[in-house]
Design an enzyme around this catalytic site. Structure first.
Site, PDB file in Angstrom:
ATOM      1  N   ASP A 111     -23.740  13.174 -69.055  1.00 41.35           N
ATOM      2  CA  ASP A 111     -23.286  14.333 -69.638  1.00 41.35           C
ATOM      3  C   ASP A 111     -22.150  15.192 -68.446  1.00 41.35           C
ATOM      4  OD1 ASP A 111     -25.716  16.943 -69.847  1.00 41.35           O
ATOM      5  OD2 ASP A 111     -25.496  15.212 -68.607  1.00 41.35           O
ATOM      6  N   ASP A 124     -23.830  14.373 -62.561  1.00 39.26           N
ATOM      7  CA  ASP A 124     -23.717  13.157 -63.191  1.00 39.26           C
ATOM      8  C   ASP A 124     -22.542  12.471 -62.591  1.00 39.26           C
ATOM      9  OD1 ASP A 124     -24.495  15.377 -65.392  1.00 39.26           O
ATOM     10  OD2 ASP A 124     -24.940  13.588 -66.461  1.00 39.26           O
ATOM     11  N   ASN A 139     -24.405  19.392 -70.820  1.00 37.11           N
ATOM     12  CA  ASN A 139     -23.910  20.420 -70.031  1.00 37.11           C
ATOM     13  C   ASN A 139     -22.814  21.225 -70.721  1.00 37.11           C
ATOM     14  OD1 ASN A 139     -25.778  19.984 -67.785  1.00 37.11           O
ATOM     15  ND2 ASN A 139     -24.675  18.087 -67.063  1.00 37.11           N
ATOM     16  N   THR A 185     -28.755  10.051 -67.640  1.00 36.54           N
ATOM     17  CA  THR A 185     -28.571  11.443 -66.955  1.00 36.54           C
ATOM     18  C   THR A 185     -28.279  12.869 -67.722  1.00 36.54           C
ATOM     19  OG1 THR A 185     -26.322  11.144 -66.217  1.00 36.54           O
ATOM     20  CG2 THR A 185     -28.195  10.184 -64.729  1.00 36.54           C
ATOM     21  N   PHE A 215     -33.757  20.645 -68.790  1.00 34.89           N
ATOM     22  CA  PHE A 215     -32.705  20.836 -69.691  1.00 34.89           C
ATOM     23  C   PHE A 215     -32.576  19.758 -70.708  1.00 34.89           C
ATOM     24  CE2 PHE A 215     -28.566  22.391 -71.061  1.00 34.89           C
ATOM     25  CZ  PHE A 215     -27.752  21.220 -71.298  1.00 34.89           C
ATOM     26  N   ASN A 216     -32.330  18.430 -69.927  1.00 29.32           N
ATOM     27  CA  ASN A 216     -32.190  17.047 -70.766  1.00 29.32           C
ATOM     28  C   ASN A 216     -33.073  16.954 -71.756  1.00 29.32           C
ATOM     29  OD1 ASN A 216     -29.827  16.505 -69.157  1.00 29.32           O
ATOM     30  ND2 ASN A 216     -30.999  15.128 -67.793  1.00 29.32           N
ATOM     31  N   HIS A 260     -29.828  16.493 -58.995  1.00 28.06           N
ATOM     32  CA  HIS A 260     -30.723  15.615 -60.060  1.00 28.06           C
ATOM     33  C   HIS A 260     -30.303  14.299 -60.059  1.00 28.06           C
ATOM     34  CE1 HIS A 260     -32.341  19.577 -60.884  1.00 28.06           C
ATOM     35  NE2 HIS A 260     -31.242  20.003 -61.277  1.00 28.06           N
ATOM     36  N   ASP A 261     -28.955  14.081 -60.864  1.00 32.37           N
ATOM     37  CA  ASP A 261     -28.767  12.953 -61.573  1.00 32.37           C
ATOM     38  C   ASP A 261     -28.654  11.708 -60.638  1.00 32.37           C
ATOM     39  OD1 ASP A 261     -26.969  14.607 -64.044  1.00 32.37           O
ATOM     40  OD2 ASP A 261     -29.040  14.119 -63.817  1.00 32.37           O
TER      41      ASP A 261
HETATM   42  O1  RIB Z   1     -31.845  19.535 -65.561  1.00 36.25           O
HETATM   43  C1  RIB Z   1     -30.815  18.784 -64.943  1.00 36.25           C
HETATM   44  C2  RIB Z   1     -30.278  17.884 -65.765  1.00 36.25           C
HETATM   45  O2  RIB Z   1     -29.560  18.678 -66.880  1.00 36.25           O
HETATM   46  C3  RIB Z   1     -29.122  17.108 -65.093  1.00 36.25           C
HETATM   47  O3  RIB Z   1     -29.040  15.818 -65.815  1.00 36.25           O
HETATM   48  C4  RIB Z   1     -27.869  18.075 -65.188  1.00 36.25           C
HETATM   49  O4  RIB Z   1     -26.682  17.328 -65.187  1.00 36.25           O
HETATM   50  C5  RIB Z   1     -28.266  18.415 -66.731  1.00 36.25           C
HETATM   51  O5  RIB Z   1     -27.609  17.500 -67.501  1.00 36.25           O
HETATM   52 CA    CA Z   2     -26.843  15.525 -66.723  1.00 39.32          CA
END
Ligand code: RIB
Ligand code: CA
Length: 311
Positions: free
Chosen positions: A11, A16, A41, A127, A168-169, A242-243
């Site tokens: 996303d 990403d 996102n 991701t 979040f994801n 993160h990703d």
């Molecule tokens: O919490 C972080 C994740 O949520 C990452 O993948 C960021 O790109 C968002 O998608």
């Molecule tokens: Ca992401």
């Protein structure tokens, strides 16, 4: 050195985008079959276009981008412009996409690409919210057994980043996450506990910028913008990256350490989106994922910087 054939479901989102660039810069370790875009996102019309813009930036617009779900399975879509900006890729001016989206829904593309190859040869990397993957698993019940594995960024052993409980994801689509974590494919989970150990500090950002190529300059701009929210919120010397952990793990598994744990997903209520990681196996359940917790951050950024310099 193993070579992984992957589909990247994402996303974009700056992090990403860096994960995608890392995959493109690592042809000896990664064969990228396709990118699939999901709402997360920012809305789907932006994430899918962003994926195609990143591929164009890297000169790889031949890689197909399949458009997926524009909302979670059941919950309303919640986005994160407060982190990523209105475009989802604020911080750099990327070229317009050189190619349009590929025909076919993301879930159908996942099924076709995996089921047309021998069992155990395709790894699904995710991701973003897991909506596309969950839909594919439901449409094709044989998919999970056919996959080499699922490597995903999402969840947390400890605190969340959208609520105290949820990352979040997983928070955006907990019902999809429950389907994915309940499937038969081997799962490797990169949650906030490990991603918050790879911080985009000033020296690391400047090292990427110093590469001086158009890709590296764009990556530095994306990372500079994206890091601010979390750096300021957590009072850390940089934002968590993160990703790219998902891809770096496939390129060099020695970077990370974790263990096999049962992981349950809370789908409703004040803890909706919680990954309940039974690190000490108190419930005596069989493990459902390898949950990563530690990383050699300096070697991670050394790898990332060296690979970005190749593009
Ligand atoms: O919490 C972080 C994740 O949520 C990452 O993948 C960021 O790109 C968002 O998608
Ligand atoms: Ca992401």
């Amino acid at each position: 050195m193993a070579r992984h054939t992957i589909i990247l479901d994402c996303d974009p989102g700056q992090d990403d985008a860096i994960a995608l660039l890392l995959a493109l810069a690592s042809p000896d370790e990664i064969e990228l079959l396709a990118v699939t875009a999901v709402a997360g996102n920012v809305p789907l019309r932006l994430t899918e276009g962003n994926a195609r813009r990143v591929l164009t930036l890297a000169g790889r617009s031949e890689v197909p981008v399949h458009v997926g779900c524009d909302r979670p399975l059941l919950r309303p879509l919640e986005t994160a412009e407060y982190v990523h900006g209105a475009t989802g890729l604020d911080g750099a001016e990327l070229p317009p996409p050189a190619a349009g989206p590929a025909p076919g829904h993301a879930a159908d593309a996942m099924i076709a690409l995996v089921m047309s190859r021998p069992a155990g040869t395709v790894t699904l990397c995710a991701t973003g919210p897991l909506t596309n993957l969950a839909l594919a698993l439901r449409k094709e019940p044989r998919l999970a057994e056919r996959l080499a594995g699922i490597v995903l960024m999402g969840g947390a052993i400890e605190l969340g980043n959208v609520t105290p409980a949820a990352e979040f994801n997983i928070y955006v689509d907990p019902h999809a996450a429950d389907i994915v974590f309940g499937c038969a494919a081997p799962i490797t989970m990169f949650g906030l506990d490990v991603t918050h150990k790879v911080l985009v500090t000033e020296p690391r950002l400047r090292a990427i910028e110093a590469i001086g190529t158009p890709v590296a300059r764009a990556a530095a701009g994306l990372l500079d913008f994206y890091s601010r929210f979390d750096r300021d919120r957590y009072g850390e010397p940089g934002g968590p990256l993160h990703d790219p952990c998902v891809i770096a793990h496939l390129v060099d598994p020695s970077l990370f350490r974790g263990k096999a744990c049962p992981v349950m997903i809370e789908r409703e209520g004040v803890c909706a989106g919680r990954t309940v990681v039974d690190w000490w196996n108190m419930h005596r359940h069989p493990p459902t994922a390898t949950v990563m917790r530690d990383v050699d951050a300096d070697r991670f950024f050394k790898l990332l910087t060296e690979r970005l310099a190749r593009l």
